[in-house]
Design a protein around this motif. Structure first.
Motif, mmCIF file in Angstrom:
data_model
loop_
_atom_site.group_PDB
_atom_site.id
_atom_site.type_symbol
_atom_site.label_atom_id
_atom_site.label_comp_id
_atom_site.label_asym_id
_atom_site.label_seq_id
_atom_site.Cartn_x
_atom_site.Cartn_y
_atom_site.Cartn_z
ATOM 1 N N CYS A 125 3.271 25.410 17.904
ATOM 2 C CA CYS A 125 4.538 26.130 17.939
ATOM 3 C C CYS A 125 4.310 27.607 18.207
ATOM 4 O O CYS A 125 3.219 28.134 17.989
ATOM 5 C CB CYS A 125 5.314 25.953 16.635
ATOM 6 S SG CYS A 125 4.513 26.621 15.172
ATOM 7 N N THR A 126 5.346 28.247 18.694
ATOM 8 C CA THR A 126 5.351 29.694 18.841
ATOM 9 C C THR A 126 6.053 30.250 17.620
ATOM 10 O O THR A 126 7.198 29.893 17.344
ATOM 11 C CB THR A 126 6.085 30.115 20.122
ATOM 12 O OG1 THR A 126 5.392 29.566 21.249
ATOM 13 C CG2 THR A 126 6.151 31.621 20.247
ATOM 14 N N VAL A 127 5.338 31.082 16.881
ATOM 15 C CA VAL A 127 5.907 31.724 15.690
ATOM 16 C C VAL A 127 6.356 33.126 16.093
ATOM 17 O O VAL A 127 5.564 33.903 16.625
ATOM 18 C CB VAL A 127 4.869 31.780 14.545
ATOM 19 C CG1 VAL A 127 5.406 32.578 13.365
ATOM 20 C CG2 VAL A 127 4.491 30.376 14.100
ATOM 21 N N VAL A 158 0.653 29.004 17.583
ATOM 22 C CA VAL A 158 -0.103 28.450 16.458
ATOM 23 C C VAL A 158 -0.332 26.968 16.718
ATOM 24 O O VAL A 158 0.587 26.228 17.077
ATOM 25 C CB VAL A 158 0.652 28.648 15.127
ATOM 26 C CG1 VAL A 158 -0.135 28.061 13.962
ATOM 27 C CG2 VAL A 158 0.940 30.127 14.895
ATOM 28 N N LYS A 159 -1.575 26.576 16.535
ATOM 29 C CA LYS A 159 -1.973 25.196 16.780
ATOM 30 C C LYS A 159 -2.865 24.760 15.628
ATOM 31 O O LYS A 159 -3.663 25.541 15.128
ATOM 32 C CB LYS A 159 -2.746 25.148 18.094
ATOM 33 C CG LYS A 159 -3.182 23.780 18.528
ATOM 34 C CD LYS A 159 -3.851 23.871 19.896
ATOM 35 C CE LYS A 159 -4.231 22.492 20.371
ATOM 36 N NZ LYS A 159 -4.846 22.517 21.695
ATOM 37 N N GLY A 160 -2.735 23.501 15.209
ATOM 38 C CA GLY A 160 -3.601 23.047 14.129
ATOM 39 C C GLY A 160 -3.402 21.599 13.768
ATOM 40 O O GLY A 160 -2.585 20.878 14.348
ATOM 41 N N THR A 161 -4.177 21.195 12.770
ATOM 42 C CA THR A 161 -4.143 19.829 12.274
ATOM 43 C C THR A 161 -4.586 19.817 10.818
ATOM 44 O O THR A 161 -5.092 20.816 10.299
ATOM 45 C CB THR A 161 -5.050 18.909 13.124
ATOM 46 O OG1 THR A 161 -4.750 17.548 12.818
ATOM 47 C CG2 THR A 161 -6.531 19.181 12.885
ATOM 48 N N ARG A 162 -4.416 18.685 10.196
ATOM 49 C CA ARG A 162 -4.892 18.539 8.815
ATOM 50 C C ARG A 162 -6.417 18.643 8.792
ATOM 51 O O ARG A 162 -7.080 18.177 9.696
ATOM 52 C CB ARG A 162 -4.449 17.199 8.243
ATOM 53 C CG ARG A 162 -2.934 17.092 8.082
ATOM 54 C CD ARG A 162 -2.526 15.886 7.249
ATOM 55 N NE ARG A 162 -3.302 15.735 6.050
ATOM 56 C CZ ARG A 162 -3.118 16.414 4.905
ATOM 57 N NH1 ARG A 162 -2.164 17.323 4.850
ATOM 58 N NH2 ARG A 162 -3.868 16.208 3.859
ATOM 59 N N ARG A 163 -6.940 19.282 7.768
ATOM 60 C CA ARG A 163 -8.381 19.470 7.641
ATOM 61 C C ARG A 163 -9.118 18.133 7.613
ATOM 62 O O ARG A 163 -10.229 18.021 8.125
ATOM 63 C CB ARG A 163 -8.700 20.254 6.376
ATOM 64 C CG ARG A 163 -10.174 20.588 6.246
ATOM 65 C CD ARG A 163 -10.569 21.259 4.943
ATOM 66 N NE ARG A 163 -9.685 22.322 4.521
ATOM 67 C CZ ARG A 163 -9.018 22.315 3.357
ATOM 68 N NH1 ARG A 163 -9.129 21.308 2.525
ATOM 69 N NH2 ARG A 163 -8.247 23.321 3.022
ATOM 70 N N ASP A 164 -8.512 17.088 7.058
ATOM 71 C CA ASP A 164 -9.181 15.781 6.961
ATOM 72 C C ASP A 164 -8.956 14.889 8.189
ATOM 73 O O ASP A 164 -9.407 13.754 8.225
ATOM 74 C CB ASP A 164 -8.764 15.044 5.690
ATOM 75 C CG ASP A 164 -7.260 14.741 5.626
ATOM 76 O OD1 ASP A 164 -6.514 15.095 6.566
ATOM 77 O OD2 ASP A 164 -6.832 14.152 4.619
ATOM 78 N N ASP A 165 -8.295 15.401 9.210
ATOM 79 C CA ASP A 165 -8.089 14.645 10.445
ATOM 80 C C ASP A 165 -9.441 14.447 11.129
ATOM 81 O O ASP A 165 -10.204 15.398 11.276
ATOM 82 C CB ASP A 165 -7.152 15.430 11.371
ATOM 83 C CG ASP A 165 -6.760 14.660 12.626
ATOM 84 O OD1 ASP A 165 -7.636 14.052 13.257
ATOM 85 O OD2 ASP A 165 -5.576 14.696 12.975
#
Length: 190
Positions: free
Chosen positions: A40-42, A51-58
């Motif tokens: 998303c664009t914040v 901003v881009k990301g994922t769950r740490r446990d992915d």
């Protein structure tokens, strides 16, 4: 991939992002792309960040670290501004780029800029610290014994040249957005 909206992130993750961006006034998901849990664009009072990301446990979390590390040295790509690890999420902030997606149809004027950009990219060395096998090594089972020389080398290559993974800025610069990079031969395209 199941996307999460900004407002549904754990509050600890949003707070960690806002330490870098300032308080979010709005967050907008891009209309294209499906490969990130969060993208998303914040928008804040001081500007915008992608901003881009994922769950740490992915199981694919390593890909986000890899992308950020390669993007940090890649020419013709948005700058990596920061990273955050909070609320069970790995999040990366990238420079927001205003622009349009290029026209890649035959004869388009944008193709000249694409070739220039990809040529500049191949001159950048692959970051050896990533310890990723070169493209020709990873694809050996699909290639003939006489591997094309263009696949042998340690230069950078953008491996998903969809128009949605590139932007042309108002100044006419073509930027390669955050997607996988690989290593290839280090010679300009012609």
């Amino acid at each position: 991939m199941n996307r999460i909206e900004w407002q549904n992130l754990p509050s600890a993750a949003r707070i960690a992002v806002e330490r870098h961006t300032g308080p979010a006034q709005a967050a907008e998901a891009p209309p294209h792309g499906v490969m990130s849990r969060l993208a998303c664009t914040v928008s804040t009072s001081t500007g915008r960040a992608f901003v881009k990301g994922t769950r740490r446990d992915d199981p694919q979390a390593w890909v986000y670290r890899h992308e950020a590390n390669v993007t940090r040295i890649a020419p013709c790509a948005p700058k990596v501004l920061w990273e955050a690890d909070a609320g069970g999420w790995l999040l990366y902030g990238y420079e927001y780029v205003h622009g349009r997606h290029p026209d890649l149809t035959p004869g388009s004027r944008d193709l000249v800029q694409l070739v220039r950009t990809l040529s500049v990219l191949t001159e950048a060395p692959w970051p050896e610290t990533l310890h990723k096998k070169p493209l020709h090594s990873r694809w050996t089972e699909f290639l003939s014994e006489d591997v094309p020389s263009g696949l042998q080398g340690r230069g950078l290559a953008h491996t998903d040249t969809s128009p949605h993974n590139m932007l042309i800025t108002p100044a006419g610069e073509l930027l390669l957005l955050i997607v996988p990079f690989q290593s290839v031969a280090t010679r300009p395209l012609t």
